[in-house]
Design a protein around this motif. Structure first.
Motif, PDB file in Angstrom:
ATOM      1  N   THR A  98       0.799  -1.231   0.000  1.00  0.00           N
ATOM      2  CA  THR A  98       0.000   0.000   0.000  1.00  0.00           C
ATOM      3  C   THR A  98       0.831   1.281   0.000  1.00  0.00           C
ATOM      4  N   HIS A  99       2.162   1.142  -0.092  1.00  0.00           N
ATOM      5  CA  HIS A  99       2.961   2.374  -0.194  1.00  0.00           C
ATOM      6  C   HIS A  99       4.359   2.062  -0.735  1.00  0.00           C
ATOM      7  N   ILE A 100       4.653   2.608  -1.924  1.00  0.00           N
ATOM      8  CA  ILE A 100       5.954   2.332  -2.544  1.00  0.00           C
ATOM      9  C   ILE A 100       6.258   3.407  -3.588  1.00  0.00           C
ATOM     10  N   HIS A 101       7.567   3.626  -3.843  1.00  0.00           N
ATOM     11  CA  HIS A 101       8.008   4.647  -4.801  1.00  0.00           C
ATOM     12  C   HIS A 101       8.770   3.951  -5.925  1.00  0.00           C
ATOM     13  N   TYR A 102       8.182   3.925  -7.141  1.00  0.00           N
ATOM     14  CA  TYR A 102       8.916   3.221  -8.205  1.00  0.00           C
ATOM     15  C   TYR A 102      10.193   3.930  -8.632  1.00  0.00           C
ATOM     16  N   THR A 131      -0.106  10.076   0.665  1.00  0.00           N
ATOM     17  CA  THR A 131       0.923  10.995   1.142  1.00  0.00           C
ATOM     18  C   THR A 131       1.660  10.364   2.332  1.00  0.00           C
ATOM     19  N   HIS A 132       2.592  11.133   2.918  1.00  0.00           N
ATOM     20  CA  HIS A 132       3.341  10.694   4.102  1.00  0.00           C
ATOM     21  C   HIS A 132       2.908  11.534   5.305  1.00  0.00           C
ATOM     22  N   ILE A 133       3.046  10.950   6.488  1.00  0.00           N
ATOM     23  CA  ILE A 133       2.767  11.731   7.707  1.00  0.00           C
ATOM     24  C   ILE A 133       3.483  11.133   8.919  1.00  0.00           C
ATOM     25  N   ALA A 137       0.965   7.156   4.775  1.00  0.00           N
ATOM     26  CA  ALA A 137       2.083   6.259   5.053  1.00  0.00           C
ATOM     27  C   ALA A 137       2.781   6.688   6.340  1.00  0.00           C
ATOM     28  N   HIS A 138       3.157   5.685   7.121  1.00  0.00           N
ATOM     29  CA  HIS A 138       3.980   5.783   8.330  1.00  0.00           C
ATOM     30  C   HIS A 138       3.170   5.966   9.613  1.00  0.00           C
ATOM     31  N   CYS A 139       2.671   7.158   9.902  1.00  0.00           N
ATOM     32  CA  CYS A 139       1.868   7.354  11.137  1.00  0.00           C
ATOM     33  C   CYS A 139       2.601   6.828  12.373  1.00  0.00           C
ATOM     34  N   THR A 187       5.954  -1.447   1.592  1.00  0.00           N
ATOM     35  CA  THR A 187       7.413  -1.638   1.658  1.00  0.00           C
ATOM     36  C   THR A 187       8.130  -0.297   1.675  1.00  0.00           C
ATOM     37  N   ASP A 188       7.500   0.737   1.102  1.00  0.00           N
ATOM     38  CA  ASP A 188       8.120   2.056   0.992  1.00  0.00           C
ATOM     39  C   ASP A 188       9.502   2.014   0.349  1.00  0.00           C
ATOM     40  N   VAL A 189       9.722   1.116  -0.585  1.00  0.00           N
ATOM     41  CA  VAL A 189      10.958   1.161  -1.379  1.00  0.00           C
ATOM     42  C   VAL A 189      11.066   2.565  -1.978  1.00  0.00           C
TER      43      VAL A 189
HETATM   44 ZN    ZN Z   1       7.189   6.780   1.051  1.00  0.00          ZN
END
Ligand code: ZN
Ligand code: GUN
Length: 438
Positions: A73-77, A228-230, A267-269, A318-320
């Protein structure tokens, strides 16, 4: 019609809601029937095999385990090439490694090459759906979606919005960010299996005006997503407080712009205030738990118990390249260790739920993917417990399903992924080259 004989595991609900044993179905000798890219049936070999039509092609995977494809549910290609970058925490890591790499995505051909490499890695790890960041360049999203369309993947992605505190080459403006996102929505959202996510990177890199324009897009296209990120890192949070003195807390920077809701993924929290937990729950917003990344970047320990108490939908990310692996199995191991440090036991059932149906729910597509109910899209992964002699040895010492799943979650990785299927078609086979499968 295709038929796959193997053990089957899939979830019907959250183990925290329905209770562990009622939340999933495990069939030791099972049969999965796939027709026209969808699940026709999932059941016991003994019963289902009696009614197999003549034209069926049967694949025998006895001893293997079939699970729904993993949902990241959260990754950066664009960060594929800088995964495993040494020695920094979030803000310095962005400056040192991330931004320079993302500048290259102005070049559409370059972006397409990385998108294909990224999708190969996801498939090799058994991930069939992801919520994905592009870069600020609209062509990065065109490249990504084109590559996904060719593979017929269910994917959600969006162009990053950043109008401040980033290199000149990576910034847009409130107007251009709005216009570019709008054009991408019109081109890609709901085209085949693809969906669009409005993507403000995080509050430090968007002005309040830009966040408002993002909210305008969500109001104009109510079924579009937001990612988004938080609250990932203490320095980041302090910076947001400086930049947004008019806001009550970090989440409020997004809330004031109308960015919370059922199709929003935060993402994160990791370091949320009480009021933020409450507001996420009230608005049915979703959390991406990025265990590997939170450890790799030294961000902190996500409190899964609080999310459960607040009844907030959580998926795994994974937030790669912040996370150092594409593997959801390896993320399960890091998620387990994180919760050990929080004094909370993450069962392997909950971990597999989070990586499949939980992820699908937090992306509001559990009507389409996430388990093997008839009619769902046939995205699945064949897991091989005997991937190495040592894994075979360890599994032979397992006595219960819980133990087997726990070993898979904490010793497993891409070696255990024998094959991955999207919409009923093989997109990866561990023992064949990609060309051999084309
Ligand atoms: Zn991220
Ligand atoms: N916060 C803002 N941008 C990023 C990013 O690219 N990765 C992570 N992990 N956190 C971020």
């Amino acid at each position: 019609m295709q038929a796959y004989r193997a053990s089957l595991l899939h979830f019907l609900d959250d183990p925290d809601k329905l209770g562990e044993t009622d939340s999933f179905e495990y069939i030791e000798d099972g049969l999965l029937l796939v027709e026209n890219g969808h699940i026709a049936a999932a059941g016991h070999w003994k019963e289902l095999s009696k009614q197999l039509p003549e034209h069926v092609s049967l694949v025998d995977h006895c001893g293997k385990l079939i699970s729904p494809g993993f949902v990241d549910t959260h990754i950066h290609y664009p960060q594929t090439e800088m995964i495993a970058a040494y020695g920094e925490q979030l803000l310095q890591w962005l400056e040192t490694y991330t931004f320079p790499v993302e500048e290259q995505f102005a070049d559409a051909d370059y972006a397409l090459g990385i998108a294909n490499c990224f999708l190969d890695q996801l498939a090799a790890c058994g991930t069939t759906t992801a919520m994905v960041f592009g870069t600020v360049h609209p062509q990065s999203v065109d490249a990504f979606f084109s590559a996904c369309e060719r593979r017929n993947l269910r994917m959600i992605a969006g162009k990053v919005l950043m109008d401040r505190n980033a290199p000149e080459a990576l910034t847009d403006t409130p107007d251009s960010g709005y216009d570019d996102s709008r054009a991408l929505i019109e081109k890609w959202h709901n085209r085949g299996r693809l969906r669009y996510a409005v993507t403000p990177r995080f509050s430090p890199t968007s002005s309040p005006e830009q966040l408002k324009r993002a909210g305008q897009l969500l109001a104009e296209f109510p079924d579009v997503y937001m990612q988004t990120h938080i609250a990932e890192n203490h320095d980041e949070i302090a910076w947001v407080k400086e930049l947004f003195p008019q806001c009550e807390h970090y989440l409020d920077t997004y809330d004031q712009a109308g960015l919370l809701g059922r199709r929003s993924v935060f993402a994160h929290c990791v370091h949320l205030e009480d009021a933020e937990w409450k507001r996420l729950a009230e608005t049915h917003s979703n959390i991406s738990f990025c265990a590997a990344s939170n450890l790799f970047l030294g961000s902190g320990l996500f409190n899964l118990k609080r999310a459960v108490e607040h009844n907030i939908c959580v998926g795994m990310g994974t937030d790669v390249g912040g996370g150092n692996t594409f593997s959801m199995l390896q993320n399960m191991a890091d998620a387990y260790k994180t919760q050990q440090l929080n004094g909370y036991e993450l069962t392997p059932f909950k971990a597999f739920y989070l990586a499949t149906l939980g992820g699908a729910r937090s992306l509001d597509c559990d009507d389409l993917i996430g388990n093997f109910l008839p009619g769902k899209e046939a995205d699945f992964v064949i897991l091989d417990k005997q991937a190495t002699p040592f894994l075979d040895f360890r599994f032979r010492h397992c006595n219960t399903l819980l133990e087997e799943l726990f070993v898979l979650a904490t010793l497993g990785d891409d070696r255990n992924v024998l094959a991955t299927y999207a919409a009923g078609k093989a997109i990866h086979h561990r023992d064949k080259t990609n060309e051999a499968m084309a």
